[in-house]
Write a protein that holds these residues in place. Structure first.
Motif, mmCIF file in Angstrom:
data_model
loop_
_atom_site.group_PDB
_atom_site.id
_atom_site.type_symbol
_atom_site.label_atom_id
_atom_site.label_comp_id
_atom_site.label_asym_id
_atom_site.label_seq_id
_atom_site.Cartn_x
_atom_site.Cartn_y
_atom_site.Cartn_z
ATOM 1 N N LEU A 67 13.198 -7.344 46.351
ATOM 2 C CA LEU A 67 12.049 -6.979 45.518
ATOM 3 C C LEU A 67 11.590 -8.152 44.646
ATOM 4 O O LEU A 67 10.394 -8.340 44.432
ATOM 5 C CB LEU A 67 12.381 -5.755 44.669
ATOM 6 N N ILE A 68 12.526 -8.949 44.160
ATOM 7 C CA ILE A 68 12.162 -10.144 43.391
ATOM 8 C C ILE A 68 11.396 -11.115 44.280
ATOM 9 O O ILE A 68 10.354 -11.650 43.884
ATOM 10 C CB ILE A 68 13.418 -10.814 42.787
ATOM 11 N N ALA A 69 11.891 -11.345 45.487
ATOM 12 C CA ALA A 69 11.235 -12.283 46.410
ATOM 13 C C ALA A 69 9.836 -11.804 46.780
ATOM 14 O O ALA A 69 8.891 -12.614 46.830
ATOM 15 C CB ALA A 69 12.083 -12.468 47.671
ATOM 16 N N ILE A 70 9.675 -10.510 47.013
ATOM 17 C CA ILE A 70 8.353 -9.964 47.343
ATOM 18 C C ILE A 70 7.396 -10.166 46.173
ATOM 19 O O ILE A 70 6.255 -10.603 46.354
ATOM 20 C CB ILE A 70 8.459 -8.473 47.731
ATOM 21 N N ALA A 71 7.847 -9.861 44.955
ATOM 22 C CA ALA A 71 6.992 -10.014 43.771
ATOM 23 C C ALA A 71 6.590 -11.470 43.559
ATOM 24 O O ALA A 71 5.414 -11.769 43.289
ATOM 25 C CB ALA A 71 7.701 -9.476 42.530
ATOM 26 N N VAL A 72 7.536 -12.387 43.701
ATOM 27 C CA VAL A 72 7.224 -13.811 43.530
ATOM 28 C C VAL A 72 6.267 -14.275 44.628
ATOM 29 O O VAL A 72 5.324 -15.032 44.362
ATOM 30 C CB VAL A 72 8.519 -14.653 43.491
ATOM 31 N N GLY A 73 6.462 -13.806 45.842
ATOM 32 C CA GLY A 73 5.562 -14.155 46.944
ATOM 33 C C GLY A 73 4.142 -13.656 46.700
ATOM 34 O O GLY A 73 3.168 -14.383 46.923
ATOM 35 N N ILE A 74 4.010 -12.423 46.234
ATOM 36 C CA ILE A 74 2.690 -11.872 45.926
ATOM 37 C C ILE A 74 2.034 -12.662 44.800
ATOM 38 O O ILE A 74 0.836 -12.960 44.854
ATOM 39 C CB ILE A 74 2.790 -10.370 45.587
ATOM 40 N N CYS A 75 2.812 -13.027 43.792
ATOM 41 C CA CYS A 75 2.270 -13.828 42.686
ATOM 42 C C CYS A 75 1.773 -15.183 43.188
ATOM 43 O O CYS A 75 0.696 -15.644 42.787
ATOM 44 C CB CYS A 75 3.322 -14.026 41.592
ATOM 45 N N GLY A 76 2.547 -15.809 44.043
ATOM 46 C CA GLY A 76 2.131 -17.097 44.605
ATOM 47 C C GLY A 76 0.861 -16.969 45.420
ATOM 48 O O GLY A 76 -0.061 -17.786 45.293
ATOM 49 N N TRP A 77 0.777 -15.919 46.237
ATOM 50 C CA TRP A 77 -0.424 -15.707 47.037
ATOM 51 C C TRP A 77 -1.625 -15.436 46.134
ATOM 52 O O TRP A 77 -2.710 -15.974 46.361
ATOM 53 C CB TRP A 77 -0.222 -14.551 48.017
ATOM 54 N N LEU A 78 -1.455 -14.588 45.105
ATOM 55 C CA LEU A 78 -2.555 -14.285 44.181
ATOM 56 C C LEU A 78 -3.037 -15.531 43.440
ATOM 57 O O LEU A 78 -4.230 -15.695 43.210
ATOM 58 C CB LEU A 78 -2.123 -13.231 43.164
ATOM 59 N N LEU A 79 -2.106 -16.382 43.064
ATOM 60 C CA LEU A 79 -2.477 -17.624 42.394
ATOM 61 C C LEU A 79 -3.297 -18.511 43.332
ATOM 62 O O LEU A 79 -4.332 -19.056 42.946
ATOM 63 C CB LEU A 79 -1.224 -18.345 41.905
ATOM 64 N N TRP A 81 -4.990 -17.506 46.085
ATOM 65 C CA TRP A 81 -6.244 -16.815 46.389
ATOM 66 C C TRP A 81 -7.180 -16.834 45.185
ATOM 67 O O TRP A 81 -8.380 -17.076 45.331
ATOM 68 C CB TRP A 81 -5.943 -15.386 46.823
ATOM 69 N N GLY A 82 -6.651 -16.578 44.008
ATOM 70 C CA GLY A 82 -7.453 -16.530 42.796
ATOM 71 C C GLY A 82 -8.119 -17.856 42.467
ATOM 72 O O GLY A 82 -9.220 -17.886 41.908
ATOM 73 N N ARG A 83 -7.462 -18.956 42.804
ATOM 74 C CA ARG A 83 -8.051 -20.287 42.572
ATOM 75 C C ARG A 83 -9.334 -20.474 43.365
ATOM 76 O O ARG A 83 -10.219 -21.211 42.965
ATOM 77 C CB ARG A 83 -7.073 -21.378 42.987
ATOM 78 N N GLN A 84 -9.426 -19.827 44.507
ATOM 79 C CA GLN A 84 -10.576 -19.983 45.388
ATOM 80 C C GLN A 84 -11.735 -19.060 45.016
ATOM 81 O O GLN A 84 -12.826 -19.200 45.546
ATOM 82 C CB GLN A 84 -10.159 -19.717 46.826
ATOM 83 N N GLN A 85 -11.484 -18.097 44.126
ATOM 84 C CA GLN A 85 -12.507 -17.129 43.744
ATOM 85 C C GLN A 85 -13.277 -17.638 42.534
ATOM 86 O O GLN A 85 -12.752 -18.385 41.723
ATOM 87 C CB GLN A 85 -11.871 -15.775 43.417
ATOM 88 N N ALA A 86 -14.502 -17.199 42.431
ATOM 89 C CA ALA A 86 -15.327 -17.584 41.283
ATOM 90 C C ALA A 86 -15.358 -16.423 40.299
ATOM 91 O O ALA A 86 -15.258 -15.272 40.669
ATOM 92 C CB ALA A 86 -16.739 -17.915 41.747
#
Length: 156
Positions: A67-79, A81-86
């Motif tokens: 569960l820790i690995a999944i949460a960290v992975g989602i956070c990394g992906w959101l970071l 993805w979020g950088r590419q959004q306006a």
């Protein structure tokens, strides 16, 4: 990216402060229950080893680390993805989810489970479930991302 990290840091800090205050300073860990404005808001200690409503809860250490690995992975992906959004609201949504998720990861590292303590009931129905400030941030951030991303889609 800077806005995402600032919002994430604020969300994480508010979650940690609330847990230190309620779980430790008010000693909810040992007291178990504190009536605040019954039944609308109470503090009730709960330890969640799974995800929402205790789903996929396991007492083994492997489930905790997965569960820790999944949460960290989602956070990394959101970071990423979020950088590419306006837009400010996309950054706020990503930051809220990341800050809340890292708050719950911190709990799993510190306690072995997520510390849940908020209990809300209404209208003669007693809610047996508890949640925390990080959960509120995750929910609000995900809802915001859904609403805002729907506005940026082409109508075609």
């Amino acid at each position: 990216m800077k806005r995402i990290l600032i919002v994430a840091l604020i969300a994480f800090a508010l979650d940690r402060l609330s847990k230190v205050w309620i779980v430790h300073w008010l000693n909810l860990r040992e007291r178990g229950f504190i009536e605040v404005v019954d039944p609308y808001l109470n503090f009730a200690m709960g330890w969640n080893r799974g995800i929402n409503f205790g789903l996929f809860a396991g007492n083994d250490d492997a489930a905790r680390w997965i569960l820790i690995a999944i949460a960290v992975g989602i956070c990394g992906w959101l970071l990423w993805w979020g950088r590419q959004q306006a837009g400010l609201w996309m950054a706020v949504g990503c930051g809220l989810v990341i800050g809340g998720a890292i708050g719950n990861v911190w709990d799993r590292l510190q306690y072995g489970a997520v510390a849940d303590y908020l209990n809300m009931s209404c209208c003669g129905i007693r809610n047996p479930y508890t949640f925390n400030v990080a959960d509120v941030f995750i929910f609000a951030g995900a809802a915001l991302l859904i609403v805002v991303s729907g506005r940026t889609q082409d109508k075609a």
